[in-house]
Design an enzyme around this catalytic site. Structure first.
Site, PDB file in Angstrom:
ATOM      1  N   HIS A 268      19.153  57.868  -8.701  1.00  9.93           N
ATOM      2  CA  HIS A 268      18.381  58.950  -9.329  1.00  9.93           C
ATOM      3  C   HIS A 268      17.125  59.295  -8.523  1.00  9.93           C
ATOM      4  CE1 HIS A 268      21.147  58.669 -12.605  1.00  9.93           C
ATOM      5  NE2 HIS A 268      20.711  57.477 -12.977  1.00  9.93           N
ATOM      6  N   ASP A 319      28.067  58.592 -12.566  1.00  8.84           N
ATOM      7  CA  ASP A 319      27.180  57.914 -13.510  1.00  8.84           C
ATOM      8  C   ASP A 319      27.799  57.771 -14.899  1.00  8.84           C
ATOM      9  OD1 ASP A 319      25.018  56.763 -14.724  1.00  8.84           O
ATOM     10  OD2 ASP A 319      23.622  58.377 -14.353  1.00  8.84           O
TER      11      ASP A 319
END
Length: 448
Positions: A268, A319
């Site tokens: 991220h 994810d």
């Protein structure tokens, strides 16, 4: 040996027309111009290297489409996490395996040929280790074996519910280890990976809020030279909590206290200052971007332009697995930068194809992050994706990638992993069986 005639083929040195690719024992053995006299086993409109998926939580595939109902108060990452914990506490090993197999099949059909599984669902529903500490990792390995996807397993070290060593809460009890038990877990994981060809074992300290400074120092030597992945700076609250606890922002703290280098993947890395952004790029670490999930959870937008200006490496991951698509991840990445900067073709270099830059960058960075070579070249694994132009034979060279990513009018046709064809005509060869087991698991999970 098998031979594939590719009417267009992309290597690191560019596009080639009418090439016969030979592969044997899982490796590419030849790339030859088609003389018109060669025999071959099959043909492809376009042949490219498979894309790595550098960040996955397989069990969360069971939530896809089930977390889009708003509550009485504004939803956020943190309210979503509560729902995710409820699911995590309810799943049996058999259900995790069925869901992971469905997910990995979908990844292969989308053009991903290796997955980095950020695996933290370790213990039983009461938080007790299984008799085999690697039971749940074994289920992930079994799903990879059933589908044929390459696996980089990243067992997660998770010990706390917040900065300063805050005790874990009840929703996290299936995740928790000490450095000593984590070392034993890694040994069990290695045993489960042994039958898988081309498998890689790394480690994943979950996040700075879940790992103390001392624990991080204790587990890093266990990685040796293998990949190290960590969630970092995903949420504004995480940044604020880290500042309050340590006096530093998460990325700033990590770069000051850990040997971050090319082995690392920072997942991220959304909320960074420009200095942090530049310093990550200079460290050699890979930014693990998950654009669809980051949009779905309202995380924020990666600071891409200064990062890329300093030659920062990046890859893409799915994810939470709410949507599985190579082209949509790359498109979402580019569009998020456009919305942030009010520019078009923001990621592309001057006088270059945006699709080509996105594809090449994500492929190379993802391969580095997962500890696996990726180029389409003689001597490399035959991890290949055939794209179907669907009759659009006027689309040539980089415009193929631009059209696939931005127009969505080109489809994945076939996929080979280590030379074994696992997808044909857009469909995984074991789809019916895998989908049936997935359906059984989902009915059990959502029967009420």
């Amino acid at each position: 040996m098998q031979k594939i005639l590719a009417h267009a083929l992309l290597t690191d040195d560019g596009w080639h027309r009418d090439i016969v690719l030979s592969h044997d024992n899982g490796m590419i053995t030849g790339l030859e111009d088609d003389s018109g006299k060669q025999t071959y086993d099959c043909a492809a409109d376009v042949l490219v290297a498979g894309m790595p998926n550098l960040h996955s939580h397989a069990f969360q595939r069971a939530m896809a489409g089930f977390a889009e109902r708003r509550g009485a108060t504004p939803d956020s990452f943190w309210s979503w996490r509560k729902e995710m914990y409820r699911l995590a506490l309810s799943m049996t090993p058999q259900q995790v395996e069925a869901v992971a197999a469905q997910l990995y099949m979908e990844m292969l059909e989308a053009g991903f040929t290796r997955v980095g599984e950020f695996h933290y669902l370790h213990h039983d529903g009461n938080g007790r280790p299984y008799a085999d500490m690697g039971e749940m990792a074994g289920r992930i390995a079994a799903a990879a074996a059933q589908t044929g996807i390459n696996l980089t397993l990243l067992p997660v070290f998770y010990a706390h519910a917040g900065f300063g060593g805050k005790p874990a809460d009840d929703g996290q009890k299936r995740f928790i280890n000490t450095p000593e038990s984590f070392a034993r877990l890694l040994e069990a994981c290695q045993t489960h990976l042994a039958p898988l060809a081309n498998a890689v074992l790394g480690i994943a300290p979950h996040s700075l809020r879940a790992v103390t400074k001392e624990e991080l120092a204790a587990i890093l030597p266990l990685a040796k030279q293998a990949p190290v992945h960590i969630h970092i700076a995903e949420q504004i609250k995480e940044v604020e909590d880290c500042l309050a606890a340590t006096g530093q922002r998460p990325v700033e703290w990590l770069l000051d206290h850990a040997p971050v280098d090319e082995r690392w993947c920072l997942i991220h890395a959304t909320h960074m200052t420009e200095t942090e952004t530049v310093n990550i790029a200079k460290s050699g670490a890979v930014a693990g971007l998950c654009p669809i999930t980051e949009a779905n959870l309202g995380d924020g937008i990666f600071n891409a332009l200064p990062y890329l200006a300093h030659n920062g490496a990046y890859g893409i991951g799915s994810d939470s697995n709410v949507c599985i698509a190579v082209n949509e991840e790359l498109r979402q990445f580019e569009y998020s930068v456009r919305l942030d900067t009010h520019m078009r073709n923001a990621v592309a270099r001057p006088d270059s194809s945006n699709g080509r830059v996105l594809f090449d960058g994500a492929r190379a960075g993802g391969a580095r992050a997962l500890g696996a070579a990726s180029p389409l070249a003689v001597g490399s694994p035959a991890d290949l994706v055939a794209l179907n132009l669907q009759g659009q034979d006027w689309i040539r060279q980089d415009a193929i990638l631009d059209s696939w990513i931005f127009a969505g009018n080109i489809a994945v046709d076939s996929v080979w992993v280590a030379g074994r064809q696992v997808v044909h005509n857009g469909r995984h060869k074991a789809r019916d069986t895998i989908n049936r087991h997935f359906g059984t698991a989902m009915r059990q999970l959502f029967a009420s």
